[in-house]
Design an enzyme around this catalytic site. Sequence first.
Site, PDB file in Angstrom:
ATOM      1  N   HIS A 140       0.840  -1.207   0.000  1.00  0.00           N
ATOM      2  CA  HIS A 140       0.000   0.000   0.000  1.00  0.00           C
ATOM      3  C   HIS A 140       0.870   1.250   0.000  1.00  0.00           C
ATOM      4  CE1 HIS A 140      -3.475   2.532   1.379  1.00  0.00           C
ATOM      5  NE2 HIS A 140      -2.502   3.206   1.981  1.00  0.00           N
ATOM      6  N   GLU A 141       1.893   1.277   0.852  1.00  0.00           N
ATOM      7  CA  GLU A 141       2.754   2.465   0.945  1.00  0.00           C
ATOM      8  C   GLU A 141       3.620   2.628  -0.304  1.00  0.00           C
ATOM      9  OE1 GLU A 141       2.091   4.541   3.120  1.00  0.00           O
ATOM     10  OE2 GLU A 141       0.836   3.246   4.360  1.00  0.00           O
ATOM     11  N   HIS A 144       1.568   4.285  -2.877  1.00  0.00           N
ATOM     12  CA  HIS A 144       1.510   5.738  -2.702  1.00  0.00           C
ATOM     13  C   HIS A 144       2.687   6.403  -3.424  1.00  0.00           C
ATOM     14  CE1 HIS A 144      -1.878   6.716  -0.242  1.00  0.00           C
ATOM     15  NE2 HIS A 144      -1.512   5.983   0.792  1.00  0.00           N
ATOM     16  N   GLU A 218      -6.510   6.936  -1.212  1.00  0.00           N
ATOM     17  CA  GLU A 218      -6.388   5.740  -0.383  1.00  0.00           C
ATOM     18  C   GLU A 218      -7.004   4.530  -1.077  1.00  0.00           C
ATOM     19  OE1 GLU A 218      -4.673   5.170   2.426  1.00  0.00           O
ATOM     20  OE2 GLU A 218      -3.925   7.201   2.089  1.00  0.00           O
TER      21      GLU A 218
END
Length: 298
Positions: A140-141, A144, A218
């Site tokens: 997930h990071e 980003h 997100e």
Amino acid sequence: MLKRIALFLATNLAVLALVSIVMSVFGLNPATNAGLLVMAALFGFGGSFLSLAISKWMAKRTTGAHVIEQPRNESEQWLVSTVRRQAEAAGIKMPEVAVYDAPEINAFATGPSRNNSLVAVSTGLLRAMNRDEAEAVLAHEVSHVANGDMVTMALIQGVLNTFVIVLARVVGRVIDGYISGGRDGAPGLGYYAIVFVLDMVFGLFASMIAMWFSRYREFRADAGGASLAGRDKMIAALERLSQTYGESTLPKQVAAFGISGGVGHGLKKLLMSHPPLAERIQALRDAPVEAVRGRVVT
């Protein structure tokens, strides 16, 4: 809440005073559109890009994150190798990997560009999550970073800041002129009081817009995490967060890039940087396999 309101008022007052001083020093007349636009762009984008430029340094300083230069144990070795593998799959340069001491389950990514970034996880996450769940959080990071979210947020914030500065002063000029009967000359104290209030009102609406984009971002990072680590792992990680979630202790500068954010209702919900975890989980479950794949920008 009172402390936040007082800080918000103090910040706006300081910005208003600083803007007035800078315009005086550089001979910019707030009554001219050119002067107003120069001043607005200077402050609107200047602060955003300065924050972006020092984001890694600030994140390390405020969280006390330890950057893993040489892994000291098997857990740190796993973190570094997992981020390296995901970064290669996402087509970005290997981020710095760090661990910060916090009881909450959280992680964040920051940095001035896709190829100059930092991914950090909390000690609470390493204790509470299994490897599959932690892998999904890292994915997930990394998503980003690969999506360029830090730069995009800085650009959006810069545009919104500029819009607020210009609109507050244009509307303030009109209101002050109406109240004063159209007097000429330098604006009086009434004008600055009006602008101060308008800065706060328009700033609140600008924050809602920025947080709307943050929530959209997100969902996209969740899809990217599912693409890199697997949908089931990403859902399991979010479910774990929903079972153990507590208020985030991340500093404001990096809170929007954490894996989880605040909870709220009504007006507060409009100012949340993250959607509710239940909505994020449902979005992943409802998304077709083809929609989850390829959601990381390469």
